[in-house]
Design a protein around this motif. Structure first.
Motif, PDB file in Angstrom:
ATOM      1  N   LYS A 286       0.842  -1.201   0.000  1.00 16.91           N
ATOM      2  CA  LYS A 286       0.000   0.000   0.000  1.00 16.91           C
ATOM      3  C   LYS A 286       0.882   1.257   0.000  1.00 16.91           C
ATOM      4  CE  LYS A 286      -4.154   1.845   2.203  1.00 16.91           C
ATOM      5  NZ  LYS A 286      -3.737   3.261   2.246  1.00 16.91           N
ATOM      6  N   ALA A 287       1.971   1.219   0.773  1.00 16.48           N
ATOM      7  CA  ALA A 287       2.896   2.366   0.824  1.00 16.48           C
ATOM      8  C   ALA A 287       3.541   2.597  -0.541  1.00 16.48           C
ATOM      9  CB  ALA A 287       3.964   2.102   1.884  1.00 16.48           C
ATOM     10  N   ILE A 288       3.922   1.496  -1.218  1.00 18.65           N
ATOM     11  CA  ILE A 288       4.523   1.610  -2.553  1.00 18.65           C
ATOM     12  C   ILE A 288       3.507   2.175  -3.547  1.00 18.65           C
ATOM     13  CG2 ILE A 288       5.312   0.207  -4.531  1.00 18.65           C
ATOM     14  CD1 ILE A 288       7.516   0.655  -2.510  1.00 18.65           C
ATOM     15  N   LYS A 298      10.646  10.367  -2.749  1.00 12.53           N
ATOM     16  CA  LYS A 298      10.941  10.431  -1.315  1.00 12.53           C
ATOM     17  C   LYS A 298      10.096   9.401  -0.562  1.00 12.53           C
ATOM     18  CE  LYS A 298      11.712  13.755   2.381  1.00 12.53           C
ATOM     19  NZ  LYS A 298      11.538  15.156   2.830  1.00 12.53           N
ATOM     20  N   LEU A 299       8.783   9.355  -0.876  1.00 14.96           N
ATOM     21  CA  LEU A 299       7.891   8.377  -0.241  1.00 14.96           C
ATOM     22  C   LEU A 299       8.276   6.951  -0.632  1.00 14.96           C
ATOM     23  CD1 LEU A 299       4.350  10.033  -0.588  1.00 14.96           C
ATOM     24  CD2 LEU A 299       5.638   9.651   1.513  1.00 14.96           C
ATOM     25  N   PHE A 300       8.704   6.792  -1.884  1.00  7.42           N
ATOM     26  CA  PHE A 300       9.104   5.476  -2.389  1.00  7.42           C
ATOM     27  C   PHE A 300      10.307   4.953  -1.593  1.00  7.42           C
ATOM     28  CE2 PHE A 300      10.690   2.257  -5.215  1.00  7.42           C
ATOM     29  CZ  PHE A 300       9.606   1.843  -5.972  1.00  7.42           C
ATOM     30  N   HIS A 318      11.733  -7.187  -4.837  1.00  2.00           N
ATOM     31  CA  HIS A 318      12.886  -6.276  -4.939  1.00  2.00           C
ATOM     32  C   HIS A 318      13.298  -6.044  -6.395  1.00  2.00           C
ATOM     33  CE1 HIS A 318      16.580  -4.233  -3.929  1.00  2.00           C
ATOM     34  NE2 HIS A 318      17.287  -5.137  -4.574  1.00  2.00           N
ATOM     35  N   ARG A 319      13.292  -7.128  -7.190  1.00  2.00           N
ATOM     36  CA  ARG A 319      13.710  -7.017  -8.592  1.00  2.00           C
ATOM     37  C   ARG A 319      12.780  -6.081  -9.368  1.00  2.00           C
ATOM     38  NH1 ARG A 319      13.705 -12.231  -9.748  1.00  2.00           N
ATOM     39  NH2 ARG A 319      15.791 -12.529  -8.937  1.00  2.00           N
ATOM     40  N   HIS A 320      11.483  -6.222  -9.153  1.00  2.00           N
ATOM     41  CA  HIS A 320      10.519  -5.399  -9.891  1.00  2.00           C
ATOM     42  C   HIS A 320      10.495  -3.966  -9.376  1.00  2.00           C
ATOM     43  CE1 HIS A 320       8.964  -8.667 -12.305  1.00  2.00           C
ATOM     44  NE2 HIS A 320       8.898  -9.415 -11.223  1.00  2.00           N
ATOM     45  N   SER A 323      13.233  -1.836 -10.902  1.00  2.00           N
ATOM     46  CA  SER A 323      12.838  -1.376 -12.237  1.00  2.00           C
ATOM     47  C   SER A 323      11.844  -0.215 -12.132  1.00  2.00           C
ATOM     48  CB  SER A 323      12.226  -2.545 -13.007  1.00  2.00           C
ATOM     49  OG  SER A 323      11.538  -2.108 -14.143  1.00  2.00           O
ATOM     50  N   LEU A 324      10.883  -0.341 -11.199  1.00  2.00           N
ATOM     51  CA  LEU A 324       9.863   0.695 -11.003  1.00  2.00           C
ATOM     52  C   LEU A 324      10.499   1.996 -10.511  1.00  2.00           C
ATOM     53  CD1 LEU A 324       6.752   1.122 -11.037  1.00  2.00           C
ATOM     54  CD2 LEU A 324       6.761   0.558  -8.613  1.00  2.00           C
ATOM     55  N   TYR A 325      11.467   1.865  -9.602  1.00  2.00           N
ATOM     56  CA  TYR A 325      12.155   3.046  -9.059  1.00  2.00           C
ATOM     57  C   TYR A 325      12.905   3.785 -10.171  1.00  2.00           C
ATOM     58  CZ  TYR A 325      15.376   5.874  -6.277  1.00  2.00           C
ATOM     59  OH  TYR A 325      16.088   6.923  -5.742  1.00  2.00           O
ATOM     60  N   ASP A 326      13.587   3.038 -11.035  1.00  2.00           N
ATOM     61  CA  ASP A 326      14.320   3.654 -12.151  1.00  2.00           C
ATOM     62  C   ASP A 326      13.371   4.402 -13.084  1.00  2.00           C
ATOM     63  OD1 ASP A 326      16.782   2.865 -11.324  1.00  2.00           O
ATOM     64  OD2 ASP A 326      16.907   1.094 -12.611  1.00  2.00           O
ATOM     65  N   THR A 327      12.225   3.784 -13.377  1.00  2.73           N
ATOM     66  CA  THR A 327      11.227   4.415 -14.253  1.00  2.73           C
ATOM     67  C   THR A 327      10.715   5.704 -13.630  1.00  2.73           C
ATOM     68  OG1 THR A 327      10.553   2.229 -15.009  1.00  2.73           O
ATOM     69  CG2 THR A 327       9.041   4.032 -15.465  1.00  2.73           C
ATOM     70  N   LEU A 328      10.397   5.633 -12.336  1.00  2.83           N
ATOM     71  CA  LEU A 328       9.868   6.789 -11.608  1.00  2.83           C
ATOM     72  C   LEU A 328      10.897   7.917 -11.562  1.00  2.83           C
ATOM     73  CD1 LEU A 328       7.152   7.224 -10.243  1.00  2.83           C
ATOM     74  CD2 LEU A 328       8.153   6.476  -8.084  1.00  2.83           C
TER      75      LEU A 328
END
Length: 421
Positions: A286-288, A298-300, A318-320, A323-328
């Motif tokens: 939910k936090a993600i 920052k929240l991520f 963690h793997r996905h 990838s999501l963090y890089d996109t964001l």
């Protein structure tokens, strides 16, 4: 006084009525020492083994369970092979419930494999070897596990034991996935599904197949199909009250975030099925989802720190999320640098609330990946953004003209060849 108790219902009752677990263990051990091999004595001993196994588990005496399994070998020669297999697998399962006993389980399985080879108990050996391969995979002993599985699969295929084959092929798929060999992981999963289609597969096993299918589809970025498989796995595990249900639900929520439907996460968690599994696993997702909806790095990052065990220590999540963090991060950086033609890197870092060296490294990577046209002036600590180079329309028109002329020439050549003929 005799060192053993007669294997009778009275002795068994005496063990059950003992004041403490330790007393029960002593009585049951003396009962099992009875040399009698009458049918009644063997039946009582079987009940005593079950009770003693439970008592030793309550006391977390994993080593004593191992000794018990060794001592029972003379008893196993007196009872049917099917009962022996049931008792051996039961004791190994019991040892698995004791914390920090993985190394002991591996040693125990290796001992039992050797014993079953000596006794020529093929059925039991194959199952213990499958369990050993799973334990070796848990401890990241991948080459040894793969070597063991390769020989086992060939042997089980010859015997056509479909149920065991499903277990082993599924295990092989997980092993290849851990080694990042996706083609072999998919091939092993397909083989497991093929074997499963020919027999009745217990719901828990079917749920495991669906869970692995979802993981492999998610790895290939096919999150919609992955979501469907995770849902099927969740339904199966939820009906059985299997603890893996919460992980299936967690991966369902991951798929929703990855396909840009983070707003659906709260609805799934507040549904009847979701409320049953409320806890840190779902709070983490939910936090993600909230961080992704707000496009807040920052929240991520705060979510990754606050829910480290649920997010970073789960290799699939963690793997996905990496990838999501890089996109964001790329989306945020592109949005921030859009108004500028020249801007200090420290200013961008301040706006995005990340360390300067982290932002500089990411901008450099984006320039190399041609996400935007620009260069880094490290002497001045600036990012220089170039205007997108406009392609001259005349070049494209010229190429089209040349292509059409070539077609005309080819056509004329064919006609002239016909006339000459």
């Amino acid at each position: 006084m005799a060192t053993f108790l007669p294997a009778t219902t009275d002795s068994l009752a005496q063990a059950l009525e003992a004041n403490s677990t330790a007393d029960s263990i002593l009585i049951l051990q003396r009962l099992l020492a009875d040399p009698s091999s009458s049918p009644d004595a063997l039946r009582i001993k079987e009940q005593a083994i079950t009770k003693l196994t439970d008592c030793l588990r309550q006391e977390n005496k994993a080593e004593d369970l191992r000794i018990l399994l060794t001592q029972l070998r003379s008893y196993f020669s007196l009872i049917p092979k099917a009962k022996t297999a049931k008792i051996v697998r039961g004791i190994i399962d019991t040892v698995a419930k004791i914390p920090n006993s993985t190394e002991l389980q591996i040693s125990l399985c290796k001992d039992m494999v050797q014993w079953t080879r000596d006794e020529k108990r093929t059925f039991l050996r194959q199952r213990v070897e499958a369990r050993l391969a799973a334990l070796l995979m848990e401890t990241k002993e991948y080459p040894e596990a793969l070597s063991l599985l390769s020989g086992l699969i060939k042997e089980v295929r010859r015997l056509d034991d479909k149920l065991l084959l499903v277990d082993i092929e599924l295990l092989e798929s997980k092993l290849h996935f851990s080694l990042r060999n996706l083609p072999k992981a998919k091939a092993a999963l397909t083989a497991a599904r093929t074997a499963a289609n020919a027999i009745y597969v217990p719901p828990a096993q079917q749920g495991t197949i669906d869970l692995q299918s979802g993981i492999l589809h998610a790895e290939e970025k096919d999150y919609k199909t992955g979501y469907s498989y995770f849902y099927e796995a969740f339904e199966a595990f939820n009906a059985l009250d299997d603890p893996r249900a919460v992980y299936s639900l967690k991966y369902m929520l991951l798929c929703k975030v990855m396909v840009n439907q983070a707003d659906d996460v709260a609805g799934i968690i507040s549904s009847k099925a979701g409320l049953k599994y409320l806890g840190p696993e779902l709070d983490a997702m939910k936090a993600i989802a909230d961080a992704y909806s707000k496009r807040s790095l920052k929240l991520f990052e705060a979510s990754l720190v606050n829910f480290k065990a649920q997010l970073q220590e789960d290799p699939i999540i963690h793997r996905h999320l990496s990838s999501l963090y890089d996109t964001l991060l790329e989306q945020n950086l592109c949005r921030l640098i859009e108004p500028f033609s020249r801007v200090e890197i420290s200013h961008i870092a301040e706006l995005i609330e990340l360390p300067v060296d982290h932002v500089e490294r990411k901008l450099s990577q984006m320039i190399l990946d041609k996400k935007f046209a620009g260069t880094l002036d490290q002497g001045a600590g600036c990012l220089i953004i170039f205007d997108d180079p406009k392609t001259e329309a005349i070049y494209e028109a010229t190429l089209d003209t040349i292509s059409n002329v070539a077609k005309v020439v080819d056509s004329l050549f064919v006609r002239s060849a016909k006339i000459m003929a």
